[in-house]
Write an enzyme that holds these catalytic residues in place. Sequence first.
Site, short mmCIF file in Angstrom:
data_model
loop_
_atom_site.label_atom_id
_atom_site.label_comp_id
_atom_site.label_asym_id
_atom_site.label_seq_id
_atom_site.Cartn_x
_atom_site.Cartn_y
_atom_site.Cartn_z
N TYR A 106 -6.00 9.75 8.29
CA TYR A 106 -7.11 9.14 7.55
C TYR A 106 -8.39 9.01 8.37
O TYR A 106 -9.48 9.03 7.83
CB TYR A 106 -6.69 7.76 7.03
CG TYR A 106 -5.92 7.85 5.76
CD1 TYR A 106 -6.57 7.98 4.53
CD2 TYR A 106 -4.53 7.84 5.76
CE1 TYR A 106 -5.86 8.10 3.36
CE2 TYR A 106 -3.81 7.96 4.59
CZ TYR A 106 -4.48 8.08 3.38
OH TYR A 106 -3.78 8.21 2.22
N ILE A 107 -8.25 8.83 9.68
CA ILE A 107 -9.45 8.69 10.51
C ILE A 107 -9.74 9.98 11.27
O ILE A 107 -10.88 10.44 11.32
CB ILE A 107 -9.30 7.49 11.49
CG1 ILE A 107 -9.18 6.18 10.68
CG2 ILE A 107 -10.45 7.43 12.49
CD1 ILE A 107 -10.35 5.88 9.75
N LYS B 111 -5.76 -1.60 -2.64
CA LYS B 111 -7.00 -2.17 -3.16
C LYS B 111 -7.58 -1.26 -4.23
O LYS B 111 -7.02 -0.21 -4.53
CB LYS B 111 -8.00 -2.45 -2.05
CG LYS B 111 -8.55 -1.23 -1.35
CD LYS B 111 -9.57 -1.71 -0.34
CE LYS B 111 -10.41 -0.60 0.18
NZ LYS B 111 -11.44 -1.11 1.08
N LYS C 163 -12.88 -4.80 17.70
CA LYS C 163 -12.26 -4.19 16.51
C LYS C 163 -11.21 -5.13 15.91
O LYS C 163 -11.13 -5.32 14.69
CB LYS C 163 -11.63 -2.85 16.91
CG LYS C 163 -10.66 -2.29 15.92
CD LYS C 163 -11.33 -1.76 14.67
CE LYS C 163 -10.31 -1.41 13.62
NZ LYS C 163 -10.80 -0.60 12.56
N CYS D 203 -4.96 -1.56 8.50
CA CYS D 203 -5.26 -2.35 9.71
C CYS D 203 -5.18 -3.86 9.51
O CYS D 203 -4.60 -4.56 10.33
CB CYS D 203 -6.67 -2.01 10.19
SG CYS D 203 -6.67 -0.62 11.32
N THR E 103 -6.97 1.89 16.89
CA THR E 103 -7.04 0.44 17.09
C THR E 103 -5.92 0.01 18.05
O THR E 103 -4.77 0.36 17.83
CB THR E 103 -6.83 -0.26 15.73
OG1 THR E 103 -7.78 0.29 14.81
CG2 THR E 103 -7.01 -1.75 15.83
N ARG F 224 -14.59 2.20 12.09
CA ARG F 224 -14.98 1.04 11.28
C ARG F 224 -15.13 1.38 9.81
O ARG F 224 -15.60 0.54 9.04
CB ARG F 224 -16.35 0.54 11.77
CG ARG F 224 -16.29 -0.25 13.03
CD ARG F 224 -17.68 -0.71 13.39
NE ARG F 224 -17.65 -2.02 14.02
CZ ARG F 224 -18.73 -2.65 14.43
NH1 ARG F 224 -19.92 -2.11 14.27
NH2 ARG F 224 -18.64 -3.83 14.98
N VAL F 225 -14.78 2.60 9.41
CA VAL F 225 -15.09 3.00 8.03
C VAL F 225 -14.11 2.41 7.02
O VAL F 225 -12.93 2.23 7.31
CB VAL F 225 -15.10 4.53 7.85
CG1 VAL F 225 -16.32 5.12 8.54
CG2 VAL F 225 -13.82 5.16 8.37
N HIS G 136 -24.89 -20.25 -0.48
CA HIS G 136 -25.39 -20.80 0.78
C HIS G 136 -25.68 -19.62 1.72
O HIS G 136 -24.87 -18.69 1.82
CB HIS G 136 -24.32 -21.71 1.38
CG HIS G 136 -24.77 -22.45 2.60
ND1 HIS G 136 -24.98 -21.81 3.81
CD2 HIS G 136 -25.08 -23.75 2.81
CE1 HIS G 136 -25.38 -22.69 4.70
NE2 HIS G 136 -25.45 -23.89 4.12
N ASP H 67 -2.66 18.42 15.08
CA ASP H 67 -1.68 17.49 14.52
C ASP H 67 -0.29 17.98 14.87
O ASP H 67 -0.03 19.19 14.84
CB ASP H 67 -1.86 17.36 13.00
CG ASP H 67 -1.31 16.05 12.50
OD1 ASP H 67 -2.11 15.14 12.18
OD2 ASP H 67 -0.07 15.89 12.47
N1 SAJ Z 1 -8.83 -8.25 0.06
C1 SAJ Z 1 -8.73 -9.48 -0.55
N2 SAJ Z 1 -9.88 -10.23 -0.70
C2 SAJ Z 1 -11.09 -9.79 -0.27
C3 SAJ Z 1 -11.18 -8.54 0.37
C4 SAJ Z 1 -10.02 -7.79 0.52
O1 SAJ Z 1 -7.66 -9.94 -0.95
O2 SAJ Z 1 -12.07 -10.51 -0.44
C5 SAJ Z 1 -7.63 -7.44 0.27
C6 SAJ Z 1 -7.73 -6.05 -0.37
O3 SAJ Z 1 -7.32 -6.08 -1.70
C7 SAJ Z 1 -6.78 -5.26 0.50
C8 SAJ Z 1 -6.97 -5.88 1.89
O4 SAJ Z 1 -7.53 -7.15 1.67
O5 SAJ Z 1 -5.44 -5.43 0.10
C9 SAJ Z 1 -7.82 -5.09 2.85
O6 SAJ Z 1 -8.93 -4.55 2.16
P1 SAJ Z 1 -10.39 -4.48 2.81
O7 SAJ Z 1 -11.30 -3.91 1.80
O8 SAJ Z 1 -10.75 -5.80 3.35
O9 SAJ Z 1 -10.22 -3.57 4.08
P2 SAJ Z 1 -9.66 -2.09 4.42
O10 SAJ Z 1 -8.29 -2.25 4.97
O11 SAJ Z 1 -9.86 -1.13 3.33
O12 SAJ Z 1 -10.67 -1.70 5.61
C10 SAJ Z 1 -10.85 -2.58 6.70
C11 SAJ Z 1 -12.33 -2.64 7.03
N3 SAJ Z 1 -12.57 -3.67 8.02
C12 SAJ Z 1 -13.44 -4.69 7.81
O13 SAJ Z 1 -14.06 -4.79 6.78
C13 SAJ Z 1 -13.62 -5.65 8.92
C14 SAJ Z 1 -12.80 -1.29 7.56
O14 SAJ Z 1 -14.15 -1.35 7.97
C15 SAJ Z 1 -11.92 -0.85 8.75
O15 SAJ Z 1 -12.31 0.42 9.23
C16 SAJ Z 1 -10.49 -0.80 8.26
O16 SAJ Z 1 -10.10 -2.11 7.80
C17 SAJ Z 1 -9.58 -0.39 9.41
O17 SAJ Z 1 -8.92 0.63 9.29
O18 SAJ Z 1 -9.59 -1.11 10.44
#
Ligand code: SAJ
Length: 425
Positions: free
Chosen positions: A11-12, A314, A203, A257, A120, A151-152, A241, A31
């Site tokens: 994926y990355i 998600k 990270k 992650c 990571t 970070r994507v 706020h 790979d």
């Molecule tokens: N979720 C909630 N409530 C929220 C936001 C998310 O319940 O308000 C849940 C989502 O449904 C999902 C999980 O959290 O199950 C994670 O979703 P996400 O959108 O927060 O994150 P990822 O896993 O898609 O991507 C994150 C990102 N990190 C941050 O935003 C700090 C991304 O930038 C990273 O590159 C990625 O983790 C990673 O691979 O580290």
Amino acid sequence: MSKICVIGLGYIGLPTATMFATHGYNLVGVDINPKVVESLKQGKIHIELEHEMNELIQKAIKSKNFIIKSKPEDADVFIICVSTLLNEKEKKAELKYVISATESILSYIKKGNIIILESTSPPGTILNVVVPIIERVISIKDVYVAHCPERVIPGNMLKEFINNDRIIGGINKESSQKAKEIYESFVKGNIYLTDATTAEMVKLMENTYRDVNIALANEFAKICEDLNINVWEAIELANKHPRVNIHKPGPGVGGHCIPIVPWFIIEKSLNNANLIPFARHINTSMPNYIVKMLEEEIKHIKNPVITIFGVAFKSNIDDISETPAIPIIELLEKKNYQIKIYDPFVKKFKYNLSSLNDAVKDSDCILIVTDHDDFKSIEINKIGNLMRNKILVDTRNCVDYDKWKLNGFKVKVLGIPEKEKNKNE
Ligand code: SAJ
């Protein structure tokens, strides 16, 4: 033109390799999985990525500037993009792929090479794991080594690859600077330099912040239900706020992650990490809470049939990594409920998936686990007519529940107490 060898085309790694291949570098993507190599060589992408990214990958492979191999080869830069797993039993990082990927480049490392770890990793991995492996074949003074964590966000990768700020932490200033020059080829965001261990921690902190924040939102949801307050309205207002940004409650936290990396911090400082494991506990206990909430709605029905809407971790993606849908389904199965599953994105899953009509036919209750946009535009009347009982339990507050009610559904939304939901009726 400099040559980059990217190790790990997941994926990355695959999108990262593509970014470099389309921004002036000769790229060799490696790979260890022969199936991945074979399919990429034919221009077939083995993972689901967003459309724009797929097109760019195919363009890069066609251009012959991105060669796919099963073994590394001589290059100027090596970028390691393999998974760091969690040892579930010990709750510690499992670094076997980082170790084997680093070992796989040893025969090719030469003076002046730049070696970058994107995976990571717990703080100290570069200094205590990666560097000693490299030192088996060359003096560390003769190469540049840095951590550049990805970070994507899945679903918006291309834009985020280009526009996100990046953190680069080298084992010394020259290493940070050399790595920065590589990433500057496509990154338009700022690139901040630090040391390797700080970059690793940054990270982990980013993802842990999100996990803890979601745990807080989940706790607020439970408290608000208890106090007859609509948590969604309360969060929206609190977020007005200027310094507040409460995340959304939901059925739990999935993904590659966020549910995993908080443990990489905890393992390194057991005595000091209190809030982080507790937040993990709150989030992993959400499936249990959701099942209890669902049972309350169907308790009057004999042998109820439950339809799960959405199993991706998600919205609007097909990725099921660490999805909270699995613990929810496991709990429901243990209780012998009959379950049907519909997800407009996911094609492969460990449980049977049904079409929309089959999933709702003779069902008693729809449980929304993932907030896919498709669920907003569903023909409520049509699916309601196929069901035996019309009950909707929404763990994401992602549909217009007034519309569902107008179509005869009894609706329960996580974080919205019964009384509050009916206050304007
Ligand atoms: N979720 C909630 N409530 C929220 C936001 C998310 O319940 O308000 C849940 C989502 O449904 C999902 C999980 O959290 O199950 C994670 O979703 P996400 O959108 O927060 O994150 P990822 O896993 O898609 O991507 C994150 C990102 N990190 C941050 O935003 C700090 C991304 O930038 C990273 O590159 C990625 O983790 C990673 O691979 O580290």
